[in-house]
Design an enzyme around this catalytic site. Sequence first.
Site, PDB file in Angstrom:
ATOM      1  N   THR A  13     -17.509 -15.118 -24.371  1.00  0.00           N
ATOM      2  CA  THR A  13     -18.212 -13.895 -24.754  1.00  0.00           C
ATOM      3  C   THR A  13     -18.245 -13.681 -26.260  1.00  0.00           C
ATOM      4  O   THR A  13     -19.233 -13.184 -26.806  1.00  0.00           O
ATOM      5  CB  THR A  13     -17.547 -12.679 -24.077  1.00  0.00           C
ATOM      6  OG1 THR A  13     -17.676 -12.815 -22.661  1.00  0.00           O
ATOM      7  CG2 THR A  13     -18.191 -11.377 -24.504  1.00  0.00           C
ATOM      8  N   ASP A  58     -19.421 -20.927 -21.002  1.00  0.00           N
ATOM      9  CA  ASP A  58     -18.815 -19.764 -20.378  1.00  0.00           C
ATOM     10  C   ASP A  58     -17.500 -20.247 -19.768  1.00  0.00           C
ATOM     11  O   ASP A  58     -17.439 -21.336 -19.189  1.00  0.00           O
ATOM     12  CB  ASP A  58     -19.745 -19.220 -19.284  1.00  0.00           C
ATOM     13  CG  ASP A  58     -19.216 -17.938 -18.658  1.00  0.00           C
ATOM     14  OD1 ASP A  58     -18.196 -18.020 -17.940  1.00  0.00           O
ATOM     15  OD2 ASP A  58     -19.817 -16.880 -18.864  1.00  0.00           O
ATOM     16  N   SER A  59     -16.438 -19.460 -19.864  1.00  0.00           N
ATOM     17  CA  SER A  59     -15.134 -19.974 -19.432  1.00  0.00           C
ATOM     18  C   SER A  59     -15.050 -20.212 -17.931  1.00  0.00           C
ATOM     19  O   SER A  59     -14.165 -20.934 -17.461  1.00  0.00           O
ATOM     20  CB  SER A  59     -14.004 -19.048 -19.881  1.00  0.00           C
ATOM     21  OG  SER A  59     -13.959 -17.870 -19.123  1.00  0.00           O
ATOM     22  N   THR A  90     -12.779 -15.047 -21.547  1.00  0.00           N
ATOM     23  CA  THR A  90     -11.609 -14.384 -20.969  1.00  0.00           C
ATOM     24  C   THR A  90     -11.356 -14.738 -19.510  1.00  0.00           C
ATOM     25  O   THR A  90     -10.226 -14.651 -19.039  1.00  0.00           O
ATOM     26  CB  THR A  90     -11.739 -12.855 -21.083  1.00  0.00           C
ATOM     27  OG1 THR A  90     -12.912 -12.422 -20.395  1.00  0.00           O
ATOM     28  CG2 THR A  90     -11.809 -12.430 -22.542  1.00  0.00           C
ATOM     29  N   ASP A  91     -12.404 -15.129 -18.766  1.00  0.00           N
ATOM     30  CA  ASP A  91     -12.231 -15.303 -17.323  1.00  0.00           C
ATOM     31  C   ASP A  91     -11.160 -16.319 -16.972  1.00  0.00           C
ATOM     32  O   ASP A  91     -10.384 -16.115 -16.031  1.00  0.00           O
ATOM     33  CB  ASP A  91     -13.557 -15.702 -16.672  1.00  0.00           C
ATOM     34  CG  ASP A  91     -14.519 -14.538 -16.551  1.00  0.00           C
ATOM     35  OD1 ASP A  91     -14.084 -13.387 -16.744  1.00  0.00           O
ATOM     36  OD2 ASP A  91     -15.708 -14.768 -16.258  1.00  0.00           O
ATOM     37  N   THR A 161      -1.903 -13.144 -17.680  1.00  0.00           N
ATOM     38  CA  THR A 161      -2.892 -13.102 -16.609  1.00  0.00           C
ATOM     39  C   THR A 161      -3.924 -12.043 -16.951  1.00  0.00           C
ATOM     40  O   THR A 161      -3.611 -11.060 -17.623  1.00  0.00           O
ATOM     41  CB  THR A 161      -2.228 -12.808 -15.245  1.00  0.00           C
ATOM     42  OG1 THR A 161      -3.162 -13.026 -14.189  1.00  0.00           O
ATOM     43  CG2 THR A 161      -1.711 -11.378 -15.168  1.00  0.00           C
ATOM     44  N   THR A 270       4.091 -15.167  -5.486  1.00  0.00           N
ATOM     45  CA  THR A 270       3.849 -13.851  -4.920  1.00  0.00           C
ATOM     46  C   THR A 270       2.479 -13.331  -5.338  1.00  0.00           C
ATOM     47  O   THR A 270       2.003 -13.612  -6.442  1.00  0.00           O
ATOM     48  CB  THR A 270       4.927 -12.842  -5.355  1.00  0.00           C
ATOM     49  OG1 THR A 270       4.596 -11.540  -4.832  1.00  0.00           O
ATOM     50  CG2 THR A 270       5.070 -12.764  -6.858  1.00  0.00           C
ATOM     51  N   GLN A 271       1.854 -12.575  -4.431  1.00  0.00           N
ATOM     52  CA  GLN A 271       0.597 -11.912  -4.759  1.00  0.00           C
ATOM     53  C   GLN A 271       0.809 -10.729  -5.696  1.00  0.00           C
ATOM     54  O   GLN A 271      -0.139 -10.254  -6.320  1.00  0.00           O
ATOM     55  CB  GLN A 271      -0.086 -11.406  -3.483  1.00  0.00           C
ATOM     56  CG  GLN A 271      -0.546 -12.492  -2.550  1.00  0.00           C
ATOM     57  CD  GLN A 271      -1.220 -11.928  -1.312  1.00  0.00           C
ATOM     58  OE1 GLN A 271      -1.609 -10.761  -1.272  1.00  0.00           O
ATOM     59  NE2 GLN A 271      -1.347 -12.752  -0.284  1.00  0.00           N
ATOM     60  N   CYS A 272       2.038 -10.255  -5.763  1.00  0.00           N
ATOM     61  CA  CYS A 272       2.321  -9.073  -6.572  1.00  0.00           C
ATOM     62  C   CYS A 272       2.179  -9.387  -8.059  1.00  0.00           C
ATOM     63  O   CYS A 272       2.502 -10.488  -8.508  1.00  0.00           O
ATOM     64  CB  CYS A 272       3.735  -8.557  -6.301  1.00  0.00           C
ATOM     65  SG  CYS A 272       4.016  -8.082  -4.589  1.00  0.00           S
TER      66      CYS A 272
END
Length: 339
Positions: A13, A58-59, A90-91, A161, A270-272
């Site tokens: 971007t 584009d990333s 950023t993606d 992340t 973990t998804q957390c």
Amino acid sequence: MRKKVCIIYTGGTIGMVPSEEGYIPRKDYLADQMARMPEFSAPEMPDYDLVEFDPLLDSSKMSVGEWNQIGAAIRDRYFDYDGFVVLHGTDTMAYTASALSFMLEGLEKPVVLTGSQIPFCEIRSDARDNLITAVMIAAQGQVPEVCLYFSGRLLRGNRATKLSADELIAFDSPNYPALAKAGVRILLSPQNIRPKGTELRVHLFEPVQIAVLKVFPGIRFQLFEGIITEGLKGIVLEAFGAGNIPGEDNGLLQLLEKARENGTVVVVCTQCLRGSARIGTYEASAPLQRGGVVCGYDMTVEAAVAKLYYLFSQDYGQAQIKAAMEKDLRGELTDPEAL
């Protein structure tokens, strides 16, 4: 003597311009913008060279090949600069930051990834501050690791992340404190920064097959058995909470057995957003323990994926890879005894 920084522009971007189909990167546009910035003529700013990839991407289109291209670009210029800045979309920036952290072993200089949520061409762009601060941090040479700078915070690359598609504070490091904060001054946190390496060793990645599978209520693992082939080297399994999965009648044990037969390494994260996977803490994770999976502890999914690519690109056997996945190699996970 004035410091010198290499800025590697991969796309994203930060240097895009409007088109009939949305924002797209334009060759030489970012170089022209930077040449007009008076900030780069300030005495406290380093000299810089801009290396522009062709094509600019584009990333979302970045892959192992582009990671290797960035790593090779740094390797080939390593002794000519005091630090490096990688401009990136950023993606997938957190994936690339994680990959470079494993690829570039023994770093003695900063490698800072940054970008923007709003392009340079827009009035309210965050590109200018992110770029200037990243370049200054790279020139200082006090953070000899792969890191990610965004919106006033310098994060360890393999701990970062992406949190938001809309907010200017787009990234976080949920399980590790920031390496520095940039307010009126840039304040480093030396206790959080890895020690300087002694010799750069660059480990380019092989394009092995890695999969990510997210557990959800009602999942039937039988649907995914078809992807478990000898060609699939690793799976990152995003489990509930501390590493929990639904009951045993959903085909998970059969999937794990097939993975073991094919030499596929299964890593549980973990998804957390915060916290750690701890297989065996709850009865609901017992099938995973019996299935011989690897615990990812508090690694991000991005770091777990990149680490699998790295380890499978070395001349390691399956047992070595499984053992290394549970060890801290580049600051990507907390010592399990400390969790």
